[in-house]
Design a protein around this motif. Structure first.
Motif, PDB file in Angstrom:
ATOM      1  N   MET A   1       0.810  -1.198   0.000  1.00  0.00           N
ATOM      2  CA  MET A   1       0.000   0.000   0.000  1.00  0.00           C
ATOM      3  C   MET A   1       0.853   1.262   0.000  1.00  0.00           C
ATOM      4  O   MET A   1       0.607   2.180  -0.750  1.00  0.00           O
ATOM      5  CB  MET A   1      -0.935  -0.014   1.203  1.00  0.00           C
ATOM      6  N   THR A   2       1.882   1.332   0.846  1.00  0.00           N
ATOM      7  CA  THR A   2       2.690   2.547   0.927  1.00  0.00           C
ATOM      8  C   THR A   2       4.094   2.343   0.389  1.00  0.00           C
ATOM      9  O   THR A   2       4.921   3.212   0.502  1.00  0.00           O
ATOM     10  CB  THR A   2       2.780   3.033   2.388  1.00  0.00           C
ATOM     11  N   ARG A  13      -2.994  11.055   1.700  1.00  0.00           N
ATOM     12  CA  ARG A  13      -3.690  11.178   2.995  1.00  0.00           C
ATOM     13  C   ARG A  13      -2.616  11.050   4.067  1.00  0.00           C
ATOM     14  O   ARG A  13      -1.836  10.100   4.090  1.00  0.00           O
ATOM     15  CB  ARG A  13      -4.739  10.092   3.144  1.00  0.00           C
ATOM     16  N   ARG A 103      -1.650   7.535   5.642  1.00  0.00           N
ATOM     17  CA  ARG A 103      -2.881   6.778   5.881  1.00  0.00           C
ATOM     18  C   ARG A 103      -3.555   6.373   4.571  1.00  0.00           C
ATOM     19  O   ARG A 103      -3.459   7.089   3.580  1.00  0.00           O
ATOM     20  CB  ARG A 103      -3.887   7.628   6.673  1.00  0.00           C
ATOM     21  N   PRO A 104      -4.292   5.269   4.587  1.00  0.00           N
ATOM     22  CA  PRO A 104      -5.046   4.892   3.376  1.00  0.00           C
ATOM     23  C   PRO A 104      -6.212   5.851   3.136  1.00  0.00           C
ATOM     24  O   PRO A 104      -6.839   6.340   4.084  1.00  0.00           O
ATOM     25  CB  PRO A 104      -5.547   3.480   3.670  1.00  0.00           C
ATOM     26  N   ARG A 108     -11.355   3.454  -0.922  1.00  0.00           N
ATOM     27  CA  ARG A 108     -10.685   3.282  -2.213  1.00  0.00           C
ATOM     28  C   ARG A 108     -10.270   1.830  -2.370  1.00  0.00           C
ATOM     29  O   ARG A 108      -9.678   1.239  -1.476  1.00  0.00           O
ATOM     30  CB  ARG A 108      -9.431   4.155  -2.328  1.00  0.00           C
ATOM     31  N   THR A 109     -10.595   1.278  -3.523  1.00  0.00           N
ATOM     32  CA  THR A 109     -10.174  -0.074  -3.850  1.00  0.00           C
ATOM     33  C   THR A 109      -9.511  -0.024  -5.212  1.00  0.00           C
ATOM     34  O   THR A 109     -10.108   0.493  -6.154  1.00  0.00           O
ATOM     35  CB  THR A 109     -11.387  -1.031  -3.898  1.00  0.00           C
ATOM     36  N   THR A 111      -6.569  -0.516  -2.146  1.00  0.00           N
ATOM     37  CA  THR A 111      -6.114   0.376  -1.090  1.00  0.00           C
ATOM     38  C   THR A 111      -4.949   1.216  -1.585  1.00  0.00           C
ATOM     39  O   THR A 111      -4.023   0.704  -2.213  1.00  0.00           O
ATOM     40  CB  THR A 111      -5.681  -0.449   0.140  1.00  0.00           C
ATOM     41  N   THR A 112      -5.017   2.511  -1.304  1.00  0.00           N
ATOM     42  CA  THR A 112      -3.976   3.448  -1.711  1.00  0.00           C
ATOM     43  C   THR A 112      -3.905   4.592  -0.712  1.00  0.00           C
ATOM     44  O   THR A 112      -4.885   4.858  -0.002  1.00  0.00           O
ATOM     45  CB  THR A 112      -4.246   4.013  -3.124  1.00  0.00           C
ATOM     46  N   VAL A 113      -2.768   5.261  -0.650  1.00  0.00           N
ATOM     47  CA  VAL A 113      -2.619   6.452   0.182  1.00  0.00           C
ATOM     48  C   VAL A 113      -2.681   7.712  -0.673  1.00  0.00           C
ATOM     49  O   VAL A 113      -2.635   8.820  -0.151  1.00  0.00           O
ATOM     50  CB  VAL A 113      -1.296   6.425   0.983  1.00  0.00           C
TER      51      VAL A 113
END
Length: 146
Positions: A1-2, A13, A103-104, A108-109, A111-113
């Protein structure tokens, strides 16, 4: 994700820590908010990326030169709210990516920041405003820790 470092101009975020809160001893931001990635730099010692982010806020600036208006149409495209917002150019947070305060984005799908990216013209306007604040010695940078 990050794991992937965002580009300059990305809106992420982030739990932004205001400089005045930091001066009062706070170490954590009060809430997660959109933040604009203004600059990236690679640390020579370990190759990690330092990110400089500017807060997006609903609070109008005290002086017009302290922030850049965030266009409503762009906010909508990024999935942000419809309230007037500004990108603050008198302070920033600096941290090593990804850092614990990223933070995510809700709902959102996948998952993303990252909400998305601002156009280059807006990024240049923000950079000019940030540099002008720095020249007037009105910038404060909060170095965030891991």
């Amino acid at each position: 994700m990050t794991g992937t470092t965002p580009e300059r101009g990305s809106v992420i975020r982030y739990s932004y820590l205001w400089a005045d809160e930091n001066a009062r001893g706070r170490e954590e931001g009060r809430k997660d908010r959109p933040a604009l990635v203004l600059a990236l730099s690679i640390k020579e010692a370990d190759g990690r990326t330092e990110v400089l982010v500017l807060a997006v806020t609903h609070r109008p600036p005290t002086e017009a030169t302290d922030a850049v208006a965030f266009p409503l149409e762009l906010k909508r495209r990024l999935g942000l709210d419809d309230a007037p917002s500004w990108i603050v150019t008198t302070e920033a947070n600096a941290f090593l990516w990804p850092g614990p305060d990223v933070r995510p984005v809700p709902d959102r799908t996948p998952t993303t920041v990252v909400y998305g990216r601002v156009p280059n013209g807006l990024l240049r306007e923000v950079a000019r405003s940030y540099l002008a604040s720095r020249e007037r010695q009105r910038n404060r940078v909060v170095a965030r820790t891991e």
